[in-house]
Design a protein around this motif. Structure first.
Motif, PDB file in Angstrom:
ATOM      1  N   VAL A 265       0.832  -1.199   0.000  1.00  0.00           N
ATOM      2  CA  VAL A 265       0.000   0.000   0.000  1.00  0.00           C
ATOM      3  C   VAL A 265       0.869   1.253   0.000  1.00  0.00           C
ATOM      4  O   VAL A 265       0.618   2.207  -0.753  1.00  0.00           O
ATOM      5  N   THR A 266       1.893   1.259   0.838  1.00  0.00           N
ATOM      6  CA  THR A 266       2.778   2.431   0.921  1.00  0.00           C
ATOM      7  C   THR A 266       3.434   2.709  -0.428  1.00  0.00           C
ATOM      8  O   THR A 266       3.463   3.860  -0.899  1.00  0.00           O
ATOM      9  N   THR A 267       3.960   1.674  -1.062  1.00  0.00           N
ATOM     10  CA  THR A 267       4.651   1.864  -2.335  1.00  0.00           C
ATOM     11  C   THR A 267       3.698   2.338  -3.418  1.00  0.00           C
ATOM     12  O   THR A 267       4.025   3.247  -4.200  1.00  0.00           O
ATOM     13  N   ALA A 268       2.504   1.745  -3.477  1.00  0.00           N
ATOM     14  CA  ALA A 268       1.532   2.150  -4.494  1.00  0.00           C
ATOM     15  C   ALA A 268       1.099   3.601  -4.287  1.00  0.00           C
ATOM     16  O   ALA A 268       0.997   4.374  -5.255  1.00  0.00           O
ATOM     17  N   VAL A 269       0.854   3.991  -3.046  1.00  0.00           N
ATOM     18  CA  VAL A 269       0.430   5.365  -2.765  1.00  0.00           C
ATOM     19  C   VAL A 269       1.538   6.356  -3.115  1.00  0.00           C
ATOM     20  O   VAL A 269       1.284   7.419  -3.710  1.00  0.00           O
ATOM     21  N   LEU A 270       2.773   6.040  -2.771  1.00  0.00           N
ATOM     22  CA  LEU A 270       3.887   6.933  -3.093  1.00  0.00           C
ATOM     23  C   LEU A 270       4.074   7.067  -4.603  1.00  0.00           C
ATOM     24  O   LEU A 270       4.414   8.148  -5.092  1.00  0.00           O
ATOM     25  N   VAL A 271       3.843   5.983  -5.337  1.00  0.00           N
ATOM     26  CA  VAL A 271       3.940   6.071  -6.797  1.00  0.00           C
ATOM     27  C   VAL A 271       2.858   6.989  -7.344  1.00  0.00           C
ATOM     28  O   VAL A 271       3.113   7.817  -8.232  1.00  0.00           O
ATOM     29  N   VAL A 272       1.644   6.873  -6.822  1.00  0.00           N
ATOM     30  CA  VAL A 272       0.544   7.719  -7.301  1.00  0.00           C
ATOM     31  C   VAL A 272       0.795   9.185  -6.961  1.00  0.00           C
ATOM     32  O   VAL A 272       0.590  10.080  -7.795  1.00  0.00           O
ATOM     33  N   VAL A 273       1.266   9.447  -5.750  1.00  0.00           N
ATOM     34  CA  VAL A 273       1.433  10.829  -5.289  1.00  0.00           C
ATOM     35  C   VAL A 273       2.642  11.490  -5.939  1.00  0.00           C
ATOM     36  O   VAL A 273       2.576  12.637  -6.397  1.00  0.00           O
ATOM     37  N   THR A 274       3.763  10.787  -5.977  1.00  0.00           N
ATOM     38  CA  THR A 274       5.005  11.395  -6.464  1.00  0.00           C
ATOM     39  C   THR A 274       5.333  11.020  -7.900  1.00  0.00           C
ATOM     40  O   THR A 274       6.231  11.632  -8.495  1.00  0.00           O
ATOM     41  N   GLY A 275       4.651  10.026  -8.450  1.00  0.00           N
ATOM     42  CA  GLY A 275       5.009   9.497  -9.756  1.00  0.00           C
ATOM     43  C   GLY A 275       5.111  10.522 -10.867  1.00  0.00           C
ATOM     44  O   GLY A 275       6.142  10.587 -11.562  1.00  0.00           O
ATOM     45  N   PRO A 276       4.084  11.346 -11.102  1.00  0.00           N
ATOM     46  CA  PRO A 276       4.168  12.304 -12.214  1.00  0.00           C
ATOM     47  C   PRO A 276       5.372  13.231 -12.112  1.00  0.00           C
ATOM     48  O   PRO A 276       6.097  13.444 -13.097  1.00  0.00           O
TER      49      PRO A 276
END
Length: 291
Positions: free
Chosen positions: A226-237
């Motif tokens: 969950v942490t990794t997926a959320v960080l990808v969504v938030v910081t990914g772009p």
């Protein structure tokens, strides 16, 4: 398009080491009973594999086939990951290191992602005192997280972020699933119904491990996923844009061309714009013909 391409020899070595690494992780299901009777043999195997990979990578660097700019990028991202890891490790499975592996592997390619996973975990282990027989397993696990991120299909915009977030969640579970195999055969009472039992059929052995994974590690790995997926969504772009901008400016795939002194001297005579062949109508031509 992959920003950093690893030479063919290093790619072949990484592929071979990954194959052997998978076999080494899955040895409880594929080797004869009693082959590994202690906890020392598997880490030694992983250590030998890592030395093989690093030896080939350093040979490529010495031969000049790996760009110094790529090596500098690897060092910078390894340092960032080493600094990020202590911020979350040890708290309900929260991990702050995997999203950088996913995003960097996506932009810079599978070979770079593999190397970044190895160096990030090695550096953070030195900084936090986490050196032990588990370290080679962790290094290989993180190396695969970065490598497979570089092998994901092409996508852009929101589709790419969704793809990377889904992969990040799967990688979070997969990392825990693989790492538990490093200690499962040695950690439980042999009489337990979820313990490793030498000689059992592969399917029954796998069922035992699934139960072990579910009751001991699933909750922790959910925190990581969950942490990794959320960080990808938030910081990914933003991070993807920064990585791609850095790749464009560094121009990792550029090739240098050199001109011999003889051709450099002969060049102006063949160039219509050079002083040796000024056109009569040009302003400098009048000065050229003055006595």
């Amino acid at each position: 398009m992959t920003a950093i391409r690893v030479p063919a020899r290093a790619t072949a070595t990484i592929a071979l080491a990954s194959f052997i690494g998978f076999v080494a992780f899955l040895w409880p299901f594929v080797v004869a009973p009693g082959t590994f009777g202690s906890t020392e043999t598997p880490p030694l195997m992983f250590g030998a594999l890592l030395l093989l990979v690093l030896a080939v990578v350093f040979a490529e660097i010495a031969d000049g086939r790996i760009d110094a700019k790529a090596l500098a990028m690897l060092g910078v991202l390894s340092a960032i990951n080493a600094a990020l890891r202590p911020l979350g490790a040890g708290t309900a499975g929260i991990e702050t290191v995997f999203f950088v592996l996913v995003l960097a592997g996506r932009v810079y390619g599978p070979g770079f992602g593999f190397a970044l996973g190895c160096t990030s975990l090695f550096t953070s282990a030195l900084l936090t005192g986490g050196v032990g027989p588990w370290m080679p397993y962790q290094m290989f696990g993180c190396a695969w997280v970065g490598m497979f991120a570089g092998l994901l299909p092409a996508a852009r915009g929101r589709a790419e972020i969704g793809l990377l977030a889904g992969y990040a969640a799967i990688a979070g579970y997969g990392f825990g699933f693989m790492l538990n195999l490093s200690f499962w055969p040695f950690s439980l009472d042999p009489g337990s119904s979820i313990a490793y039992q030498p000689g059992l059929p592969v399917l029954e052995q796998f069922q035992r491990y699934l139960v072990f994974f579910s009751v001991t590690s699933l909750g922790w790995d959910t925190g990581r996923a969950v942490t990794t997926a959320v960080l990808v969504v938030v910081t990914g772009p933003a991070v993807l844009a920064a990585f791609r901008r850095a790749a464009r400016r560094a121009n990792f795939q550029a090739t240098a061309t050199f001109t011999s002194p003889a051709s450099a001297q002969a060049g102006p005579a063949d160039d219509g714009n050079a002083l040796g062949s000024l056109r009569p109508g040009s302003p400098l031509a009048g000065h050229q013909h003055r006595p």
